[in-house]
Design an enzyme around this catalytic site. Sequence first.
Site, PDB file in Angstrom:
ATOM      1  N   TYR A 142       0.813  -1.210   0.000  1.00 31.04           N
ATOM      2  CA  TYR A 142       0.000   0.000   0.000  1.00 31.04           C
ATOM      3  C   TYR A 142       0.850   1.266   0.000  1.00 31.04           C
ATOM      4  CZ  TYR A 142      -4.094  -2.905   1.116  1.00 31.04           C
ATOM      5  OH  TYR A 142      -5.094  -3.837   1.089  1.00 31.04           O
ATOM      6  N   LYS A 192       3.417 -15.294   2.590  1.00 35.44           N
ATOM      7  CA  LYS A 192       3.395 -16.087   1.352  1.00 35.44           C
ATOM      8  C   LYS A 192       4.838 -16.393   0.979  1.00 35.44           C
ATOM      9  CE  LYS A 192       0.943 -18.031  -1.941  1.00 35.44           C
ATOM     10  NZ  LYS A 192       0.193 -19.281  -1.631  1.00 35.44           N
ATOM     11  N   ASP A 224      -3.131 -18.122   2.088  1.00 35.77           N
ATOM     12  CA  ASP A 224      -4.282 -18.824   1.524  1.00 35.77           C
ATOM     13  C   ASP A 224      -4.810 -19.868   2.506  1.00 35.77           C
ATOM     14  OD1 ASP A 224      -1.846 -20.033   1.131  1.00 35.77           O
ATOM     15  OD2 ASP A 224      -2.232 -20.669  -0.923  1.00 35.77           O
ATOM     16  N   ASP A 248      -5.287  -6.596   5.931  1.00 37.64           N
ATOM     17  CA  ASP A 248      -6.507  -5.924   5.483  1.00 37.64           C
ATOM     18  C   ASP A 248      -7.561  -6.959   5.107  1.00 37.64           C
ATOM     19  OD1 ASP A 248      -8.340  -4.087   4.579  1.00 37.64           O
ATOM     20  OD2 ASP A 248      -7.138  -3.377   2.896  1.00 37.64           O
ATOM     21  N   ASP A 252     -10.942  -8.329   7.590  1.00 35.71           N
ATOM     22  CA  ASP A 252     -12.310  -8.200   7.087  1.00 35.71           C
ATOM     23  C   ASP A 252     -13.025  -9.549   7.098  1.00 35.71           C
ATOM     24  OD1 ASP A 252     -12.152  -5.500   6.742  1.00 35.71           O
ATOM     25  OD2 ASP A 252     -11.893  -5.539   4.576  1.00 35.71           O
TER      26      ASP A 252
END
Length: 358
Positions: A142, A192, A224, A248, A252
């Site tokens: 970001y 990851k 994942d 993020d 959520d």
Amino acid sequence: MNYNIAVVPGDGIGPEVVGEAIRVLNAVGKKYGHTFNYNTVLAGGAAIDEYGECLPASTVQACKESDAVLLGAVGGPKWDHVPGDQRPERALLGLRKALGLYANLRPAMIFEELADASPLKPSILDGGLDILIVRELTGGIYFGDHVTETDDNGTVTAYDIERYSDYEIQRIARTAFEMASKRQGRVTSVDKANVLDSSRLWRKTVADMSSEYDNITLDNMYVDNASMQLIRDPKHFDVIVTSNMFGDILSDEASQITGSIGMLPSASLADGNFGMYEPVHGSAPDIAGTNQANPIATILSVAMMLRYTFNLGTEADAIENAVKQFLRDGYRTGDIATSGEAVCGTVETGEKIASYIA
């Protein structure tokens, strides 16, 4: 004691839910002998309307001069026409960077009275659920370079850079380990590392940090798999620490398995005790001004403020216990009410919770 709080009401339902959180905070102050001073400033869409920019320098300065920041949600379709770098949501990134808010704490918990609202099976949730997601907030993709370019043949290419230093990873890992030491003593680091160099550095750095915390159990999980296990076996997790983008997404997801995003607070912390506190939910402009918004996430956010910035644990407990009593007594806001349950409006909810404290 006197505490100075910069209040950013925000857009949509932001001013309504912030108003009820302040009502509850004032009840705490009256009972325990504290004075909370509020300096209201603008950011997001309201600032665009007033100043022509989403994050005025005066707002940043007022936040820096405060002991903590209370933020309502920002944004809404009214400002969809605004250029990307000046959209209301950019104010959040600007505040995080300007205030050095690198650690985002997002608890995902299920209140016993609301267990039926979760989409997960009762067998999975038996005994409750209490997860804390610690998200790195000022680095990663970001805040990396964002480039869109067109070559001589007219082909358009876009890319975004994911970049982390070991220092950035160390400080967020330390936050996670410290939080876990006050909970169940377990940290899951999500990355990851089978694909990304930045994740391989993340995994190594977190592992190195863990040697300082003999009382903490660390395990690693690919993002994942973590997204699947949050649904399949959420009790596996105590504290999750992860990068900006992964955090993020996972936070959520975690908010939805609790049954209502309107119940979830968050804290964004800098070095020391300074923090910005806000509900997880958005600005919900479709119900703004209708007295339908659930203020509990914002009320619980000020409980986090009392706990993490002002070190007022007893007062924070008082707010959290008042929310639990509100639910035990059968009161519900519209987003958490089931058929036949009485619905409280925004103001009534704030008044009742404040009355439990008083």
